[in-house]
Write an enzyme that holds these catalytic residues in place. Structure first.
Site, PDB file in Angstrom:
ATOM      1  N   ARG A   1      -2.938   1.392   8.147  1.00 50.77           N
ATOM      2  CA  ARG A   1      -3.789   0.985   7.036  1.00 50.77           C
ATOM      3  C   ARG A   1      -4.669   2.142   6.595  1.00 50.77           C
ATOM      4  O   ARG A   1      -5.878   2.003   6.412  1.00 50.77           O
ATOM      5  CB  ARG A   1      -4.640  -0.229   7.409  1.00 50.77           C
ATOM      6  CG  ARG A   1      -5.100  -0.982   6.167  1.00 50.77           C
ATOM      7  CD  ARG A   1      -5.704  -2.318   6.424  1.00 50.77           C
ATOM      8  NE  ARG A   1      -5.996  -2.945   5.139  1.00 50.77           N
ATOM      9  CZ  ARG A   1      -5.955  -4.237   4.902  1.00 50.77           C
ATOM     10  NH1 ARG A   1      -5.626  -5.074   5.848  1.00 50.77           N
ATOM     11  NH2 ARG A   1      -6.242  -4.720   3.723  1.00 50.77           N
ATOM     12  N   CYS A   2      -4.057   3.312   6.473  1.00 44.75           N
ATOM     13  CA  CYS A   2      -4.820   4.469   6.025  1.00 44.75           C
ATOM     14  C   CYS A   2      -3.858   5.526   5.553  1.00 44.75           C
ATOM     15  O   CYS A   2      -2.672   5.483   5.829  1.00 44.75           O
ATOM     16  CB  CYS A   2      -5.715   5.014   7.127  1.00 44.75           C
ATOM     17  SG  CYS A   2      -5.050   6.341   8.117  1.00 44.75           S
TER      18      CYS A   2
ATOM     19  N   GLU B   1      -6.641   0.257   1.756  1.00 45.48           N
ATOM     20  CA  GLU B   1      -7.017   0.879   3.026  1.00 45.48           C
ATOM     21  C   GLU B   1      -8.483   1.251   3.124  1.00 45.48           C
ATOM     22  O   GLU B   1      -9.005   1.444   4.217  1.00 45.48           O
ATOM     23  CB  GLU B   1      -6.112   2.087   3.241  1.00 45.48           C
ATOM     24  CG  GLU B   1      -4.663   1.597   3.353  1.00 45.48           C
ATOM     25  CD  GLU B   1      -3.626   2.677   3.260  1.00 45.48           C
ATOM     26  OE1 GLU B   1      -3.963   3.767   2.772  1.00 45.48           O
ATOM     27  OE2 GLU B   1      -2.485   2.443   3.667  1.00 45.48           O
TER      28      GLU B   1
ATOM     29  N   GLN C   1       8.673  -1.062   5.108  1.00 46.30           N
ATOM     30  CA  GLN C   1       7.743  -0.703   4.036  1.00 46.30           C
ATOM     31  C   GLN C   1       8.350   0.359   3.126  1.00 46.30           C
ATOM     32  O   GLN C   1       7.768   0.709   2.111  1.00 46.30           O
ATOM     33  CB  GLN C   1       6.439  -0.163   4.634  1.00 46.30           C
ATOM     34  CG  GLN C   1       5.690  -1.176   5.478  1.00 46.30           C
ATOM     35  CD  GLN C   1       4.458  -0.601   6.145  1.00 46.30           C
ATOM     36  OE1 GLN C   1       4.279  -0.744   7.351  1.00 46.30           O
ATOM     37  NE2 GLN C   1       3.589   0.046   5.385  1.00 46.30           N
TER      38      GLN C   1
END
Lengths: 171, 783, 294
Positions: free
Chosen positions: B367-368, B737, B220
């Protein structure tokens, strides 16, 4: 061990180790890398292909078990440069994000529509319950299969308009 | 339905994705699809013990096995000074254990062979003699004096990694002393794992003739990976070419550098051929970085009318054997101090103790945005506890305490400056769309019949887009991001960005931003990411930062192009630059609407007919360091029914109303919301990675670490409000997110609401049917 | 992940399979649908030196009705039984059970014989076969024999098959009157093994009394179990709210669940009671139209 397998309509003759899993045979021997591998426990369905027309998890089938049989992978969906309606419906309805589950989802959806040309939402969710998607939350996958069903049954434009009127993905 | 990609002015429209044609044909190129000539395969040997001294490693049988080319141990790496590597949190992590292992499944040796199967065969032949040591599983025990010190490599002889504070302790305590109402609740956020469908992996290809390492990796953050690899390996950074090909989901899992990557690189350096390492699902769950695992206690001081006054939070954070959090360096507990959420608290005080245990390293921002999920869950949960204690409707309590629209920009008691929002409008829209009043009536009727129906609300605020470079860095690298745009003579564009999407649709959304700014269509713009040789430097895609940072860079970079284009347009229109106006699709002469030139005309002129004194060509780059973070928010409502017989919870409805500012592509925003809700649902109801007393991982595969299928997942309803970010170039805030951050509290609040007639105030996630059944039976409720 | 290397044998006949099994004994494993065995081999929990693939033996596939009931060949797949519309009326438990097994893709490969021989305590087929009072047909070097299902499961992953013996079919007795059945199962997620499951098969006589009762218990002991007390409490009596409640109370008495990640033993026992209650009520309702029930 020598095997002969028809994959996407073409006959392949190969010499494989018996322990070769069908998924790896497709990916590494035939270079059909559209079939993905996501788990080791037959849990995710990323490797779904059709074996004699039925969707199976190719990570849990030995290549030697496919000897003399027919396999269809995601690469076999497009015909003569034309996407299969299930492919175009996934695109139209935004039914994929990272795309890793997509080949398996497409194959399971394709098989469902061969069997059941007008599935309900419940039937779609049941048929795809062996295929995990971590991105889409399944809402748009269900919509895509419904859209593909209608396109296959000849209601193409109408189906498009209807889904359009309801929005591709919001409620 | 997806729009064609050829329309002009595409911003805000549901344009069909540009990445899809290859993915629906099975022609994506994921890392495991990379097959190079002479490529070898690497398999990692892992520890069966959670804590043990390594007495001896005997690799002789493995080395003699068919196809084996190399075995690496910690000792081999130590000779190259590579036995340890830095984590993104500034700790260090063993690549291969030298003297002892600190968690089950820790990397102990690596085997390289001609085929994967041979590598796996040989890995079984490596004999490791372990001396088991006492295991520390419980982070609270880790902090006691009797607990063994796990990290004897560290100077500080303690299992405490850090103590971190935010807010004003004294002011907060003063308010608590006087407050008429105080509620207190212990809340656990379980240990979970991003578990993207594609596991982590890499192909390291060292070309000895060119002294160049090409490193294909599921990353990523390819640029950050290159820099870390350069620092670790000593290879010159420009001789490392990191390529992050199609990535099969990331969710924070693919931000860190993992030991398998280093082993593959070392093997390729030693052998001079490409080496592939693809982890198994078990390796993914049981050794790559986990998320959450926060043990939190929150207290709210309030007035009897429900007005909240102060918030006090104490947290023990289990980071496992190595601090593998991907947090910015000044934020060991991430952005957890956003915990005052959407509410106007006068004061807050937050403290977090980070602790080592014998578990895999973490915790990543799954996811945050760096611990925002923990914070949002905590405040949304405890607001409900307060509502229940005060016998107030949870919607009413929220409306009474929201930061009001006119208070923005709003400075929170822990120092965040919220950019914009209209929380009341968002909640009111959600209440209306779900018909809240009617649901409450139905609930009353059902309760009278002895049925358990619950309605849960979560009105969360996120903080994303790290970040302003003055505050945010990872290992010293400022968290800006970048874009580089080249407009070619025929008006076709290649744009490269420093981020790396993993399904978010950047190839489409960033094309929309650039096409909008340049008066082109999405079809005209090719977006490329993930190749460090070609893309400008950036910190990558996580923490919902792509749109706030690289999205801003894309817009500003395009505007930079437009500035130059205006000069060329003036030349073509034979007027002064000041007389040229841009209407979104073409330049024309002020007051003379008939004469205009498009960006395509300008692009051609840029290479064929530039005015004297102007540099030819039409390209620009932009490094965007945002002035502030963005604060997406939302109002989510879950409606659940509980099966009294089995304890199973059915989510009957779920509505997510999000405010992510300007929407670039509503179709993609909805898709992101659907996906995030599904992950939030899984966390609320089925996910946890438990360890037994010996530190054995009890959910090391997808048979026990549960990922929901289409049958488990509810149908999601979405809507939105739009409150643009005042500081972002196009007003966008990021959305990927929010649904994962905001939804767990809605689910849990709904279940607690259903059970509240029994006096239940809290249930820890995951809410297995068994837990609900236990509560029902303990209160004498049965079928 | 890859299985260890093995020798692959694909016998074309049952006799050849038995000969190979005898020859290789404990070194060999039999491959039917492979949906349990292959994952175990990939994880290297199972590492046979010889794999005997039964897939080519046509005589093991498919079902047919016999004088005494139904003979289901060992290689009949879950999906075949799920979709066998011809069996819905007389053998409703088959499709009702099949649709609960794993997921549709696994059901296209997995077989009833493989599932029974694997003897997982969470075997849905094992549970259903107990409810149906089935018999397992096995063939070996000594010939063929039939093993009552209650004698078939010995312990977790252990059956009473002898060395060299394999499952060739399962025999389900024909119902003597109106029949209804339910399969109830609670999973942590779709496709999971059961937290607990229950198979209930009821046949009534002309007076609406229970002529045959079969109740199998899933995932609550070392093997699939029989709720014998509950069955006894039902036979000869009509399905009334009282008899249903009594039988439901008795079902957990024959269960031996353990505490694990899926739930406590108390929880599982109670699930069985709830399932029995629901299954018997639904069955009573369904049969009401077909025979008078007091």
């Amino acid at each position: 061990m020598k095997i002969a397998v028809k994959v996407n309509g073409r006959l392949y003759e190969s010499d494989v180790e018996p322990r070769t899993l069908l998924a790896y045979y497709l990916r590494e021997t035939l270079n059909l890398t559209g079939t993905h591998i996501g788990c080791d426990t037959t849990s995710c369905g990323a490797c779904t292909v059709l074996l004699d027309g039925e969707p199976v998890k190719s990570c849990t089938v030995l290549a030697v078990q496919a000897n003399g049989r027919e396999v269809m992978t995601v690469e076999g969906l497009e015909q003569n440069g034309q996407l299969h309606p299930v492919q175009s419906a996934f695109w139209e309805a935004h039914a994929l994000q990272c795309g890793y589950c997509t080949p398996g989802m497409l194959m399971a959806s394709y098989a469902l529509l061969q069997d059941n040309p007008a599935p309900t939402e419940a039937e779609i969710r049941e048929a795809l319950s062996g295929n995990v998607c971590r991105c889409t939350g399944y809402v748009n996958i269900v919509k895509a299969v419904q859209l593909a069903a209608r396109q296959l049954s000849g209601e193409g434009q109408e189906a498009l308009q209807e889904v359009e009127a309801h929005g591709a993905s919001s409620n | 339905m997806a729009l064609r990609q050829t329309e002009l002015r595409p911003l805000g429209k549901p344009v069909g994705r540009k990445e899809d044609p290859r993915l629906i044909r099975g022609k994506g190129r994921y890392v495991d699809d990379i097959m190079l000539p002479n490529m070898l395969h690497l398999c990692v040997v892992r520890s069966p013990y959670a804590h043990a001294r390594i007495r001896r490693i005997d690799a002789s049988a493995a080395l003699a096995a068919p196809g084996v080319k190399l075995v690496l141990t910690g000792e081999d790496l130590a000779k190259m000074n590579l036995a340890w590597m830095p984590t993104l949190a500034g700790d260090r992590q063993m690549v291969l254990a030298t003297d002892k292992v600190l968690f089950q499944y820790q990397e102990v040796a690596a085997v390289v062979a001609e085929t994967r199967a041979q590598a796996e065969d040989a890995a079984q032949l490596i004999e490791v003699d372990y001396e088991p040591l006492p295991v520390v599983v419980d982070p609270f025990y880790a902090l006691t004096p009797e607990a063994p010190i796990l990290r004897d490599d560290k100077e500080k002889k303690s299992n405490l990694i850090f103590h971190w504070e935010a807010g004003d302790r004294e002011e907060t305590e003063a308010i608590f002393r006087e407050a008429p109402v105080v509620v207190k609740q212990d809340v656990r956020f379980p240990r979970v794992h991003p578990s993207p469908l594609e596991p982590c992996g890499c192909v390291a290809d060292y070309d000895t003739a060119r002294s160049k390492l090409t490193f294909y990796v599921t990353s990523q953050a390819p640029h950050a990976h290159r820099t870390v690899l350069a620092l670790v390996s000593g290879l010159p950074e420009h001789q490392i070419h990191v390529i992050s090909p199609d990535v099969g989901g990331g969710f924070g899992n693919k931000v860190p550098v993992y030991p398998g990557y280093v082993c593959a690189i070392v093997a390729s350096l030693k052998l001079g051929v490409p080496v592939k390492w693809i982890e198994t699902r078990t390796e993914n769950i049981a050794s790559t970085h986990f998320a959450r695992d926060y043990h939190m206690t929150a207290e709210i001081a309030a007035r009897e009318d429900g007005k909240v006054l102060a918030l006090r939070v104490k947290t023990v954070a289990d980071h496992g054997a190595f601090d593998g959090a991907a947090d910015p360096s000044k934020f060991p507990a991430g952005l957890f101090s956003i915990v005052s959420g959407s509410y106007d608290f006068k004061a807050a005080f937050v403290e977090v103790d980070g602790v080592h245990t014998n578990k895999p390293p973490g915790g990543v921002a799954y996811r945050c945005s760096f611990r925002v999920t923990e914070a949002a869950y905590l405040i949304e949960r405890v607001m409900d506890v307060l509502a229940q204690r005060l016998k107030m409707d949870p919607a009413e309590l929220r409306l009474r305490n929201f930061i009001r629209k006119e208070q923005f920009p709003y400075r929170s008691p822990t120092g965040w400056v919220y950019d914009s929002g209209d929380y009341e409008k968002t909640l009111r829209l959600a209440l209306e769309r779900i018909d809240y009043e009617e649901l409450r009536k139905e609930q009353a009727e059902r309760r009278a019949r002895g049925e358990f129906m619950g309605i849960g609300i979560s009105t969360f605020t996120e903080v994303v887009g790290a970040g302003p470079g003055h505050t945010f860095d990872i290992l010293g690298l400022k968290m800006f991001d970048s874009a580089q745009i080249r407009v070619h003579p025929t008006g076709k564009v290649i744009a490269r960005l420093g981020v790396r999407h993993q399904g978010q649709g950047h190839e489409t959304t960033f094309a929309q931003i650039i096409a909008e700014e340049l008066g082109l269509s999405v079809d005209d713009v090719l977006i490329e990411e993930g190749d460090t040789d070609t893309a400008p430097y950036g910190l990558g895609t996580y923490a919902s930062r792509s749109t706030p940072t690289a999205g801003g860079a894309a817009a500003l970079c395009a505007r930079r192009i437009r500035q130059k284009a205006r000069k060329i347009a003036a030349h073509l229109l034979e007027v002064g630059e000041d007389d040229v106006v841009w209407d979104g699709t073409a330049f024309s002469v002020q007051g003379l609407p008939g004469r205009s030139v498009t960006m395509k005309d300008v692009a051609f002129a840029a290479y064929t007919n530039v005015p004297e004194g102007l540099e030819p060509g039409l390209e620009a780059s932009y490094y965007y360091d945002p002035p502030n973070l963005t604060f997406p928010n939302g109002a989510y409502i879950a409606v659940v029914d509980i099966d009294k017989g089995t304890g199973a919870v059915k989510v009957r409805r779920f509505l997510a109303v999000d405010d992510c500012g300007t929407v670039i592509n509503p179709m993609i925003v909805d898709g992101q919301v659907h996906g995030g809700l599904t992950e939030g649902f899984a966390i609320a109801f089925m996910q946890d990675i438990p360890y037994d007393a010996d530190g054995n991982c009890l959910a090391p595969n997808w048979m026990d670490y549960l990922v929901p299928t289409s049958l488990d997942t509810p149908h999601w309803e979405t809507d939105r409000t739009v409150t643009p970010s005042p500081h972002h170039p196009i007003g966008a805030k990021g959305v990927g997110e929010s649904p994962n951050v905001g939804s767990p509290a809605a689910f849990v609040n709904a279940v607690v609401d259903a059970l509240s007639p029994l006096g239940v105030e809290h249930i820890d996630m995951p809410i297995y049917p068994w837990k609900v059944w236990s509560i029902l039976r303990a209160h004498g409720v049965t079928e | 992940m890859f299985p260890n290397a093995f020798r692959y044998e694909a016998p074309a006949s049952l006799d050849e399979a038995i000969r190979l099994m005898t020859e290789h004994a404990y070194d060999a494993k039999v491959l039917a649908g492979g949906q349990s065995l292959l994952p175990m081999m990939k994880l290297r929990i199972a590492a046979p030196a010889v794999l005997i693939d039964l897939g080519g033996i046509g005589e093991l596939k498919g079902w047919r009705e016999t004088e005494e009931g139904l003979r289901i060949g060992a290689l009949t797949r879950h999906a075949d039984l799920e979709r066998a519309a011809a069996l819905y009326g007389r053998y409703p438990l088959l499709s009702r059970t099949a649709r609960w097994i794993a997921d549709p893709l696994v059901r296209n490969r997995g077989t009833i014989g493989g599932s029974l021989a694997h003897a997982d305590p969470g075997s849905d087929w094992g549970t259903a076969m107990i409810a149906l009072h089935a018999e397992v047909e096995a063939a070996g070097p000594e010939g063929s024999r039939r093993i009552p299902i209650d004698d078939f499961f010995v312990d977790t992953f252990v059956t009473s098959l002898q060395e060299g013996e394999l499952v060739t079919a399962v025999h389900v007795p024909a119902p003597s009157g109106p029949v209804a059945a339910r399969y109830m199962k609670l999973e942590r997620k779709a496709g999971d093994f059961a937290i607990a499951g229950l198979a209930v098969h009821i046949v009534t006589d002309g007076d609406g009394r229970v002529a045959e009762a079969g109740i199998g218990i899933c995932a609550c002991g070392p093997v699939p179990l029989r709720a014998a007390k509950a069955e006894a409490a039902l036979v000869g009596r009509p399905l009334t709210s009282d008899t249903i409640a009594e039988a439901s109370r008795l079902v957990p008495e024959d269960a031996e669940p353990a505490d694990d990640l899926r739930g406590s033993s108390d929880y599982k026992r109670d699930l069985l009671r709830v399932f029995a209650l629901r299954a018997l009520r639904e069955i009573a309702e369904e049969l009401e139209g077909r025979a008078s029930i007091a």
